[in-house]
Each structure stands twice: as C-alpha cells, then as structure tokens.
Motif scaffolding. Structure first.
Motif, PDB file in Angstrom:
ATOM      1  N   GLU A 167      -0.252  20.913  -7.897  1.00  0.00           N
ATOM      2  CA  GLU A 167      -1.046  20.409  -6.778  1.00  0.00           C
ATOM      3  C   GLU A 167      -2.343  21.180  -6.649  1.00  0.00           C
ATOM      4  OE1 GLU A 167       1.593  20.210  -3.306  1.00  0.00           O
ATOM      5  OE2 GLU A 167      -0.214  19.769  -2.143  1.00  0.00           O
ATOM      6  N   GLY A 168      -3.407  20.487  -6.326  1.00  0.00           N
ATOM      7  CA  GLY A 168      -4.693  21.149  -6.082  1.00  0.00           C
ATOM      8  C   GLY A 168      -5.340  21.602  -7.375  1.00  0.00           C
ATOM      9  N   GLY A 169      -6.059  22.715  -7.296  1.00  0.00           N
ATOM     10  CA  GLY A 169      -6.711  23.248  -8.488  1.00  0.00           C
ATOM     11  C   GLY A 169      -7.795  22.336  -9.006  1.00  0.00           C
ATOM     12  N   ARG A 170      -8.622  21.811  -8.086  1.00  0.00           N
ATOM     13  CA  ARG A 170      -9.721  20.962  -8.541  1.00  0.00           C
ATOM     14  C   ARG A 170     -10.787  21.796  -9.243  1.00  0.00           C
ATOM     15  NH1 ARG A 170     -11.169  18.072  -2.991  1.00  0.00           N
ATOM     16  NH2 ARG A 170     -10.810  20.247  -2.376  1.00  0.00           N
ATOM     17  N   LEU A 171     -11.486  21.152 -10.159  1.00  0.00           N
ATOM     18  CA  LEU A 171     -12.657  21.760 -10.774  1.00  0.00           C
ATOM     19  C   LEU A 171     -13.824  21.564  -9.815  1.00  0.00           C
ATOM     20  CD1 LEU A 171     -14.368  22.851 -13.218  1.00  0.00           C
ATOM     21  CD2 LEU A 171     -14.559  20.457 -13.944  1.00  0.00           C
ATOM     22  N   VAL A 172     -14.500  22.640  -9.473  1.00  0.00           N
ATOM     23  CA  VAL A 172     -15.668  22.562  -8.601  1.00  0.00           C
ATOM     24  C   VAL A 172     -16.896  22.963  -9.417  1.00  0.00           C
ATOM     25  CG1 VAL A 172     -16.643  23.259  -6.374  1.00  0.00           C
ATOM     26  CG2 VAL A 172     -14.167  23.425  -6.751  1.00  0.00           C
ATOM     27  N   ILE A 173     -17.944  22.176  -9.348  1.00  0.00           N
ATOM     28  CA  ILE A 173     -19.200  22.528 -10.025  1.00  0.00           C
ATOM     29  C   ILE A 173     -20.336  22.410  -9.015  1.00  0.00           C
ATOM     30  CG2 ILE A 173     -20.726  22.108 -12.005  1.00  0.00           C
ATOM     31  CD1 ILE A 173     -18.504  20.590 -13.383  1.00  0.00           C
ATOM     32  N   TRP A 174     -21.163  23.423  -8.949  1.00  0.00           N
ATOM     33  CA  TRP A 174     -22.330  23.415  -8.052  1.00  0.00           C
ATOM     34  C   TRP A 174     -23.580  23.083  -8.867  1.00  0.00           C
ATOM     35  CZ3 TRP A 174     -18.212  26.639  -7.320  1.00  0.00           C
ATOM     36  CH2 TRP A 174     -17.669  26.699  -6.029  1.00  0.00           C
ATOM     37  N   ASN A 175     -24.505  22.399  -8.229  1.00  0.00           N
ATOM     38  CA  ASN A 175     -25.730  22.022  -8.931  1.00  0.00           C
ATOM     39  C   ASN A 175     -26.731  23.175  -8.920  1.00  0.00           C
ATOM     40  OD1 ASN A 175     -27.809  20.793 -10.202  1.00  0.00           O
ATOM     41  ND2 ASN A 175     -28.099  19.141  -8.702  1.00  0.00           N
ATOM     42  N   ILE A 176     -26.368  24.228  -9.640  1.00  0.00           N
ATOM     43  CA  ILE A 176     -27.284  25.368  -9.787  1.00  0.00           C
ATOM     44  C   ILE A 176     -26.952  26.127 -11.077  1.00  0.00           C
ATOM     45  CG2 ILE A 176     -25.811  26.818  -8.280  1.00  0.00           C
ATOM     46  CD1 ILE A 176     -29.654  27.136  -8.664  1.00  0.00           C
ATOM     47  N   ARG A 177     -27.994  26.313 -11.875  1.00  0.00           N
ATOM     48  CA  ARG A 177     -27.916  27.190 -13.056  1.00  0.00           C
ATOM     49  C   ARG A 177     -28.695  28.436 -12.679  1.00  0.00           C
ATOM     50  NH1 ARG A 177     -28.527  24.122 -18.785  1.00  0.00           N
ATOM     51  NH2 ARG A 177     -28.509  26.267 -19.501  1.00  0.00           N
ATOM     52  N   PRO A 178     -28.009  29.501 -12.309  1.00  0.00           N
ATOM     53  CA  PRO A 178     -28.702  30.685 -11.784  1.00  0.00           C
ATOM     54  C   PRO A 178     -29.650  31.300 -12.820  1.00  0.00           C
ATOM     55  CG  PRO A 178     -26.345  30.786 -11.337  1.00  0.00           C
ATOM     56  CD  PRO A 178     -26.548  29.661 -12.306  1.00  0.00           C
ATOM     57  N   ASP A 179     -30.741  31.831 -12.327  1.00  0.00           N
ATOM     58  CA  ASP A 179     -31.660  32.538 -13.222  1.00  0.00           C
ATOM     59  C   ASP A 179     -31.261  34.017 -13.304  1.00  0.00           C
ATOM     60  OD1 ASP A 179     -32.545  33.645 -10.805  1.00  0.00           O
ATOM     61  OD2 ASP A 179     -34.259  32.293 -10.668  1.00  0.00           O
ATOM     62  N   ASP A 180     -31.916  34.724 -14.247  1.00  0.00           N
ATOM     63  CA  ASP A 180     -31.564  36.138 -14.476  1.00  0.00           C
ATOM     64  C   ASP A 180     -31.811  37.004 -13.251  1.00  0.00           C
ATOM     65  OD1 ASP A 180     -30.462  36.136 -16.981  1.00  0.00           O
ATOM     66  OD2 ASP A 180     -32.392  36.317 -18.007  1.00  0.00           O
ATOM     67  N   GLU A 181     -32.876  36.662 -12.520  1.00  0.00           N
ATOM     68  CA  GLU A 181     -33.189  37.480 -11.354  1.00  0.00           C
ATOM     69  C   GLU A 181     -32.061  37.404 -10.322  1.00  0.00           C
ATOM     70  OE1 GLU A 181     -37.202  36.825  -9.849  1.00  0.00           O
ATOM     71  OE2 GLU A 181     -36.480  37.705  -7.956  1.00  0.00           O
ATOM     72  N   SER A 182     -31.521  36.214 -10.124  1.00  0.00           N
ATOM     73  CA  SER A 182     -30.395  36.070  -9.187  1.00  0.00           C
ATOM     74  C   SER A 182     -29.184  36.861  -9.664  1.00  0.00           C
ATOM     75  CB  SER A 182     -30.002  34.595  -9.049  1.00  0.00           C
ATOM     76  OG  SER A 182     -31.093  33.823  -8.622  1.00  0.00           O
ATOM     77  N   ARG A 183     -28.947  36.803 -10.963  1.00  0.00           N
ATOM     78  CA  ARG A 183     -27.806  37.556 -11.519  1.00  0.00           C
ATOM     79  C   ARG A 183     -27.990  39.053 -11.278  1.00  0.00           C
ATOM     80  NH1 ARG A 183     -28.437  34.094 -16.925  1.00  0.00           N
ATOM     81  NH2 ARG A 183     -26.956  32.418 -16.497  1.00  0.00           N
ATOM     82  N   ARG A 184     -29.212  39.528 -11.524  1.00  0.00           N
ATOM     83  CA  ARG A 184     -29.475  40.958 -11.323  1.00  0.00           C
ATOM     84  C   ARG A 184     -29.255  41.354  -9.872  1.00  0.00           C
ATOM     85  NH1 ARG A 184     -33.326  40.525 -15.534  1.00  0.00           N
ATOM     86  NH2 ARG A 184     -34.912  39.725 -14.135  1.00  0.00           N
ATOM     87  N   ARG A 185     -29.734  40.470  -8.976  1.00  0.00           N
ATOM     88  CA  ARG A 185     -29.593  40.758  -7.547  1.00  0.00           C
ATOM     89  C   ARG A 185     -28.128  40.910  -7.156  1.00  0.00           C
ATOM     90  NH1 ARG A 185     -33.740  37.112  -6.021  1.00  0.00           N
ATOM     91  NH2 ARG A 185     -32.170  35.501  -5.796  1.00  0.00           N
ATOM     92  N   LEU A 186     -27.286  40.110  -7.789  1.00  0.00           N
ATOM     93  CA  LEU A 186     -25.854  40.156  -7.469  1.00  0.00           C
ATOM     94  C   LEU A 186     -25.103  41.179  -8.327  1.00  0.00           C
ATOM     95  CD1 LEU A 186     -25.278  36.306  -7.153  1.00  0.00           C
ATOM     96  CD2 LEU A 186     -25.027  37.950  -5.293  1.00  0.00           C
ATOM     97  N   GLY A 187     -25.814  41.809  -9.257  1.00  0.00           N
ATOM     98  CA  GLY A 187     -25.167  42.800 -10.126  1.00  0.00           C
ATOM     99  C   GLY A 187     -24.223  42.178 -11.142  1.00  0.00           C
ATOM    100  N   ILE A 188     -24.520  40.943 -11.568  1.00  0.00           N
ATOM    101  CA  ILE A 188     -23.621  40.254 -12.508  1.00  0.00           C
ATOM    102  C   ILE A 188     -24.402  39.708 -13.708  1.00  0.00           C
ATOM    103  CG2 ILE A 188     -21.898  39.674 -10.747  1.00  0.00           C
ATOM    104  CD1 ILE A 188     -23.117  36.874 -10.564  1.00  0.00           C
TER     105      ILE A 188
END
Ligand SMILES: [Fe+2]
Length: 278
Positions: free
Chosen positions: A193-214
């Motif tokens: 039961e459940g376990g849907r695939l969720v996809i958000w309409n965003i391909r993060p850029d490097d700057e966002s990744r750096r900001r989040l430390g990922i």
C-alpha cells in the motif's frame, strides 16, 4: 511579510514535458526519449509476468546477502556508488554481484527483458547498453530494495545527478552522464500500500546544492524547500516498470508493507554508449 526565499533554484520544465507517459506494454521507444532528455519519464503498467515477480520476491527475502539498514531503504541487496570512492563501490560490488544476479536471473527476468529490449532499440541508432566499468571491474547490475519505512516519505526527496560529480569518483566513466541525462530505472515486484513515486518540477542547480550542503550527494531536499513546485504523485503497483529523469527531485511517499524494487541508474556517456550502474 514576504515569504522566505526558496532555498532551491534551478531548471523547471514546461508543463507539457512534466508528465509521465503511461503504457500497458513495454516499448523501448519512450525509454530512449527519456535517455535523450526528450521526455520526463514513462511507466509500463503490469508488464512483469506474475511468476517472475513471485520468484524475484522469494529470492530477495531468502537471500543471505540481504542487508537491513535503519532509515531508508530498509532492506537491500547490492551496492551503491553514492557518497563513496569508485574503488570502495567496486570492491563492494565484487562481494555481492553474484547474489544480485541470483535475484535477477529468474525465468522471464524483467531485468533481462528490459535490457534486451532497450539494447535492440539502441542498436538501431548505432548505440549500445552495457554495465559501467572501471579498470576491468564492473558496476553492480542492480540494487534490489524493499521500503517499509513509515513517515511522510519512505525515501526522502533527492536527485540522482549530484552523486555523479563526487570527486572521489573522478575518472569513473559514469561521470560522463552529466553531459547527458541520468535516468532511474525501477521494476516493482512487490507492493502492498502507498509508496507513490513523487517527482517535483525542479532540477536543482549547483548553487542550491552547495547551499544545502549536498553538492555531491543530492540527498536530501527538505520538503519545505520544494513547496511551490508542481509535483506528480504516481501510484506504483507490482508488475510496473518505470523510467524517469533522475535529475528532477523525486521521492517515495509513505508506504505500508513491503514495496520491493529492482533498480539501476543509466545514461548516455557519449553518443553511442549507454552505461548502467547503481
Ligand atoms: Fe533516486
């Protein structure tokens, strides 16, 4: 009061692009479109024969190589390159690959059918599909995972592209995928039961990744950094095979009981070569 600025920025696709194609029979055509960045994703409904599902599930749960990890995913067989050196990944792969093959090599193997179908399609375009390699060692053919985690997400929001830039993996051919598209392939053999695939309409850029430390992991994007982006929630049933562009942030939402998948990542690394890894 103005709202807090979004922590995540990047590329958002047109609404026409941001959908998952649904089919009831396997067709490698739309898979190639995902690989080429012409389509977000495709889901093939109920294309894994019942017998192959049952046998894969039985072999997974009885495998001596099955590992339990607190958090997500809960149970798995196989190795993953995420957040480690190429050498560590390949050594771990060498230790477990035969056990992974044991689960994949069932009669009417969905792993085999998918790959031979896609290989034939690629051959028509002068390209090949193979397992990624490095100095004579092969990547893992698949990761088999069962999620049973409670909470809002069984697998937290993340993307699969950042991990392909890990400096500890410099020189590993999979890093060539960053000039193309990283695609996630999943085959669901068990589902309650459940376990849907969720996809958000965003391909993060490097700057966002750096900001989040990922920057080199892409894991994870706190839910509040994703509010405001369009999202898809796709019901996944056992027997379904789905492929999507893993650079878009995605997750698995709350799952009850076991949701067991065979999965791997793949992408073009040059015009004629698609490699897969885990
Ligand atoms: Fe992923």
């Amino acid at each position: 009061m103005s709202p807090a600025p979004r922590q995540v920025a990047g590329f958002q696709a047109d609404p026409e692009f941001f959908r998952l194609e649904e089919r009831t029979e396997f067709d490698p055509g739309p898979v190639l479109e995902v690989l080429r960045g012409q389509r977000l994703g495709v889901i093939f409904r109920n294309v894994i024969p019942d017998g192959a599902q049952k046998e894969s599930v039985a072999r997974f749960w009885s495998s001596p190589a099955r590992r339990h990890r607190e958090g997500e995913p809960s149970h798995y067989i196989g190795s993953y390159h995420w957040n480690k050196s190429t050498e560590t990944y390949l050594v771990e792969t060498g230790e477990v690959a035969a056990h992974v093959r044991e689960v994949l090599d069932v009669p009417d193997s969905p792993w085999q059918s998918f790959r031979s179908g896609l290989s034939a399609e690629l051959a028509r375009h002068g390209a090949v599909l193979r397992i990624a390699e490095h100095q004579g060692a092969e990547a893992c053919p698949a990761l088999i995972r069962a999620w049973d985690k409670e909470g809002s997400f069984a697998l937290e929001p993340h993307e699969d592209e950042a991990q392909c830039a890990d400096p500890r993996q410099a020189g590993f051919e999979i890093q060539g995928v960053r000039d193309h598209e990283v695609c996630a392939v999943n085959m669901c053999v068990e589902h309650e039961e459940g376990g849907r695939l969720v996809i958000w309409n965003i391909r993060p850029d490097d700057e966002s990744r750096r900001r989040l430390g990922i920057e080199h992991t892409g894991f994870s994007y706190p839910a509040d950094t994703l509010t405001g982006f369009d999202e898809l929630r796709i019901d996944v049933e056992r027997g379904d095979v789905y492929v999507f562009n893993g650079a878009f942030v995605h997750a698995v939402d709350t799952s009850k009981g076991n949701r067991t998948n065979l999965s791997f990542l793949m992408g073009f690394i040059d015009d004629r070569t698609v490699v897969s890894w885990t």
